[in-house]
Design an enzyme around this catalytic site. Structure first.
Site, short mmCIF file in Angstrom:
data_model
loop_
_atom_site.label_atom_id
_atom_site.label_comp_id
_atom_site.label_asym_id
_atom_site.label_seq_id
_atom_site.Cartn_x
_atom_site.Cartn_y
_atom_site.Cartn_z
N ASP A 1 0.83 -1.20 0.00
CA ASP A 1 0.00 0.00 0.00
C ASP A 1 0.87 1.25 0.00
OD1 ASP A 1 0.80 -0.82 2.64
OD2 ASP A 1 -0.51 0.71 3.48
N GLU A 2 0.28 2.35 -0.42
CA GLU A 2 0.88 3.69 -0.32
C GLU A 2 2.34 3.72 -0.78
OE1 GLU A 2 0.00 4.56 3.81
OE2 GLU A 2 -1.94 5.43 3.26
#
Length: 494
Positions: free
Chosen positions: A165-166
């Site tokens: 993620d991210e």
């Protein structure tokens, strides 16, 4: 549940539109160990409680608490769990029939790896130790080594969460730019290629284990590109949304996009704490309850013919990233977790669920922010919950009110007077007793909190929390007492 200061009891739902189990699948409690990792002895206390409240498993995000060995030993925190402690955690879960899913980051949120000099050359951006250069063989080899060490300690896993993620600044390293120029691809292609390589390694090396990834990096990738990547053949998606009132219709559109892209096995991710501010200290239960009620609506709207929902992870973030401050401590978030688990288990949070939570946690009443600490509960860590609530709510307020609003202090013991240790001998009688009372009260309270924290946490966590939330205000008060004592002993009063 009341809003605002929590001076009203929770309001029970009337039970309508209830989504009954087992449609939510496994309910995983996320333990984020990159901040305030609890001692195993505390996990032994709370695992039975979590199971009783409705948890079916643990999503265990180790970060630097895993006992990496060899070249990876540098990644270990000084307080990292030992292999025997991890086996103890696994045994605790096994006895209670809790599914354990380890989480190891493999491209984004790699700060705990890339902050080290020996791995800093693998940063996608030199100044930003978050993202791994995905197109370097050394990067993939590093991730494989991390996975192998995780797998060696965890036997009989069904799933392994590989984060993803991210991933910021993707495609900005010289290596990535060069590859993108040669292949005429985009940063999305770099991401998909890396995740697919990692997932392929897992399913090839560990055929009984299915990789899970967070979904956010796929949200803006087209259906066509997702289909073309065939990523759905290698991973299951964990779709996260922590907002209290997210749009169910918008979430359904996103899920349908994933389904059309080939993903048929999915997970959801909610939040029971750690999602309302990087420096949040008290958990707003009403906010997290609302988040879970929205997820129940999503689950109810799912097409079960084309999508298999394996479960939902109730995330409890302890830091926003490796370098940020601590969010709410786990004992502070436990009442919220209890409410959210019961909501998911029964499809509603009504008077029945509220009574069950109160009984499990030893509360007489259940309030939003627990401003009143007269009813502190009797669950593992309730002493921390009680003292933290008192300190966050009243410490700064009481000290500031005393030192900044008392007319005798403002008029006869200002900073000018304090610097010169000069005070009117009769005026000081109007505030000395109150100052000493407040000082003694908070000194005792902080001492009790320190002792409670030391039972559950390692010294660095105790030090960090006290320095962030106690020392600035308590030191201010202590300095005032010191100046007052010196003024009383000065020649001016003799």
């Amino acid at each position: 549940m009341a809003d605002g200061l929590g001076d009203k009891p929770m309001e029970a739902d009337n039970g309508t539109n209830t989504l009954k189990p087992p449609q939510m699948g496994l309910k995983l409690v996320h333990l984020d160990l990159k901040g305030a990792p609890p001692k195993v002895s505390y996990l032994a206390e709370i695992f039975p409680l979590l199971s009783h409240l409705g948890a079916d498993g643990i999503l265990l995000e180790y970060e630097d608490m895993f006992p990496y060995e060899g070249k990876l030993q540098v990644l270990r925190s000084p307080n990292a769990y030992s292999p025997s402690e991890i086996r103890e955690i696994m045994n605790l879960a096994r006895v209670l029939h809790l599914e354990v899913i380890p989480l190891v980051q493999t491209i984004g949120h790699m700060e705990f790896v890339l902050k080290h000099k020996m791995f800093s050359h693998l940063r996608e951006m030199k100044e930003f130790p978050n993202s791994l250069i995905p197109c370097k063989k050394e990067s993939v080899d590093l991730v494989k080594s991390m996975i192998d060490q995780i797998m060696a300690v965890h036997k009989d896993l069904k799933w392994l969460h590989v984060g993803s993620d991210e991933v910021y600044h993707l495609g900005e390293s010289e290596e990535s730019k060069k590859l993108l120029a040669q292949t005429q691809n985009t940063a999305d292609s770099l991401f998909l290629s890396h995740v697919k390589a990692v997932a392929n390694y897992i399913v090839t090396s560990y055929p009984n284990v299915k990789p899970i990834i967070w979904d956010d990096m796929l949200r803006n990738i087209s259906e066509e590109k997702l289909k073309e990547s065939m990523l759905s053949q290698f991973v299951e998606l964990m779709i996260w949304e922590y907002n209290a009132n997210f749009k169910v219709d918008g979430m359904m559109l996103q899920i349908q996009k994933y389904q059309r892209s080939g993903f048929s096995h999915m997970w959801f991710a909610s939040a029971f704490k750690g999602a309302t501010g990087a420096a949040q200290s008290l958990t707003p239960i009403s906010y997290h309850l609302a988040n879970h009620l929205q997820w129940l609506k999503v689950a109810e709207a799912l097409s079960r013919d084309s999508i298999q929902l394996h479960g939902i992870a109730l995330t409890g973030w302890q830091r926003y990233d490796h370098f940020s401050v601590l969010c709410e401590l786990l004992p502070v978030g436990l009442p919220s977790l209890a409410v959210c688990l019961q909501t998911l288990k029964n499809g509603v949070f009504s008077e029945k669920e509220e009574d069950f939570v109160k009984k499990c946690l030893g509360f007489k009443t259940l309030r939003v922010n627990f401003i009143s600490t007269e009813d502190a509960g009797s669950f593992p860590g309730s002493d921390i919950f009680n003292r933290v609530t008192q300190i966050i709510t009243y410490l700064q307020e009481s000290v500031d009110k005393l030192l900044e609003e008392n007319i005798y202090i403002k008029g006869w013991f200002s900073n000018y007077h304090r610097k010169r240790k000069f005070v009117h001998p009769s005026i000081i009688q109007h505030f000395e007793g109150e100052v000493r009372r407040v000082h003694a009260h908070w000194k005792a309270g902080v001492g009790e909190l320190s002792a409670a924290l030391e039972k559950i946490y390692y010294p660095n966590t105790v030090e960090e929390w006290l320095e962030e939330h106690v020392h600035p205000t308590l030191t201010k008060l202590q300095l005032f007492v010191k100046d007052m004592d010196e003024a009383l002993a000065s020649e001016h009063l003799k």
